[in-house]
Scaffold this motif. Structure first.
Motif, short mmCIF file in Angstrom:
data_model
loop_
_atom_site.label_atom_id
_atom_site.label_comp_id
_atom_site.label_asym_id
_atom_site.label_seq_id
_atom_site.Cartn_x
_atom_site.Cartn_y
_atom_site.Cartn_z
N LYS A 17 0.84 -1.21 0.00
CA LYS A 17 0.00 0.00 0.00
C LYS A 17 0.86 1.25 0.00
O LYS A 17 0.58 2.22 -0.71
CB LYS A 17 -0.96 0.01 1.18
CG LYS A 17 -1.91 1.20 1.17
CD LYS A 17 -2.98 1.06 2.20
CE LYS A 17 -3.94 2.22 2.29
NZ LYS A 17 -3.79 3.36 1.45
N ALA A 18 1.94 1.26 0.79
CA ALA A 18 2.84 2.41 0.83
C ALA A 18 3.43 2.66 -0.56
O ALA A 18 3.49 3.80 -1.03
CB ALA A 18 3.95 2.19 1.85
N ASN A 20 2.18 1.61 -3.55
CA ASN A 20 1.13 2.02 -4.48
C ASN A 20 0.66 3.44 -4.24
O ASN A 20 0.45 4.19 -5.19
CB ASN A 20 -0.05 1.04 -4.41
CG ASN A 20 0.30 -0.31 -5.00
OD1 ASN A 20 1.21 -0.43 -5.82
ND2 ASN A 20 -0.42 -1.34 -4.58
N ASP A 21 0.50 3.82 -2.98
CA ASP A 21 0.05 5.18 -2.66
C ASP A 21 1.07 6.22 -3.12
O ASP A 21 0.71 7.24 -3.71
CB ASP A 21 -0.20 5.34 -1.16
CG ASP A 21 -1.44 4.60 -0.69
OD1 ASP A 21 -2.21 4.08 -1.53
OD2 ASP A 21 -1.64 4.53 0.55
N TYR A 22 2.34 5.96 -2.82
CA TYR A 22 3.39 6.91 -3.22
C TYR A 22 3.44 7.04 -4.74
O TYR A 22 3.50 8.15 -5.28
CB TYR A 22 4.75 6.46 -2.67
CG TYR A 22 5.85 7.44 -2.99
CD1 TYR A 22 6.12 8.51 -2.15
CD2 TYR A 22 6.62 7.30 -4.14
CE1 TYR A 22 7.12 9.43 -2.45
CE2 TYR A 22 7.62 8.20 -4.45
CZ TYR A 22 7.86 9.26 -3.60
OH TYR A 22 8.87 10.16 -3.91
N ALA A 24 1.10 6.40 -6.94
CA ALA A 24 -0.11 7.05 -7.44
C ALA A 24 -0.03 8.56 -7.22
O ALA A 24 -0.34 9.35 -8.13
CB ALA A 24 -1.35 6.48 -6.76
N GLU A 25 0.39 8.97 -6.04
CA GLU A 25 0.46 10.40 -5.70
C GLU A 25 1.47 11.13 -6.60
O GLU A 25 1.26 12.28 -6.96
CB GLU A 25 0.85 10.57 -4.24
CG GLU A 25 0.87 12.01 -3.80
CD GLU A 25 1.12 12.16 -2.32
OE1 GLU A 25 1.74 13.16 -1.93
OE2 GLU A 25 0.71 11.27 -1.54
N PRO A 52 2.30 2.88 8.50
CA PRO A 52 2.00 3.53 7.23
C PRO A 52 2.38 5.02 7.19
O PRO A 52 2.98 5.47 6.21
CB PRO A 52 0.49 3.34 7.07
CG PRO A 52 0.20 2.10 7.84
CD PRO A 52 1.15 2.13 9.01
N ASP A 53 2.06 5.76 8.23
CA ASP A 53 2.39 7.19 8.25
C ASP A 53 3.89 7.42 8.23
O ASP A 53 4.39 8.30 7.54
CB ASP A 53 1.78 7.88 9.47
CG ASP A 53 0.27 7.98 9.39
OD1 ASP A 53 -0.28 7.88 8.27
OD2 ASP A 53 -0.37 8.17 10.44
N SER A 56 5.23 6.67 4.74
CA SER A 56 4.87 7.75 3.83
C SER A 56 5.75 8.97 4.04
O SER A 56 6.26 9.56 3.07
CB SER A 56 3.39 8.11 4.03
OG SER A 56 3.04 9.18 3.19
#
Length: 63
Positions: A17-18, A20-22, A24-25, A52-53, A56
């Motif tokens: 998730k970390a 994918n989120d990075y 995507a952003e 997670p935080d 990120s």
């Protein structure tokens, strides 16, 4: 964390998730660029980061 920096299934989900989120952003879609970020994520994990935080924030700092 399992021995030798091996992620269990819950940790693997957080790391994925970390990544994918990075990506995507920051609109990272090329495989080689995603792999570069994935290596950073794994290096952070091996240093004991799994929240997670925290992942990120550190990814943003490292760029």
């Amino acid at each position: 964390m399992l021995p030798y920096g091996v992620a269990d299934s819950a940790e693997l989900a957080i790391l994925t998730k970390a990544l994918n989120d990075y990506c995507a952003e920051h609109r990272i879609v090329r495989e080689d660029e995603r792999e570069r970020i994935a290596i950073k994520v794994m290096c952070l994990f091996k240093r004991g980061m799994i929240e997670p935080d925290q992942l990120s924030e550190e990814l943003e700092r490292l760029g």
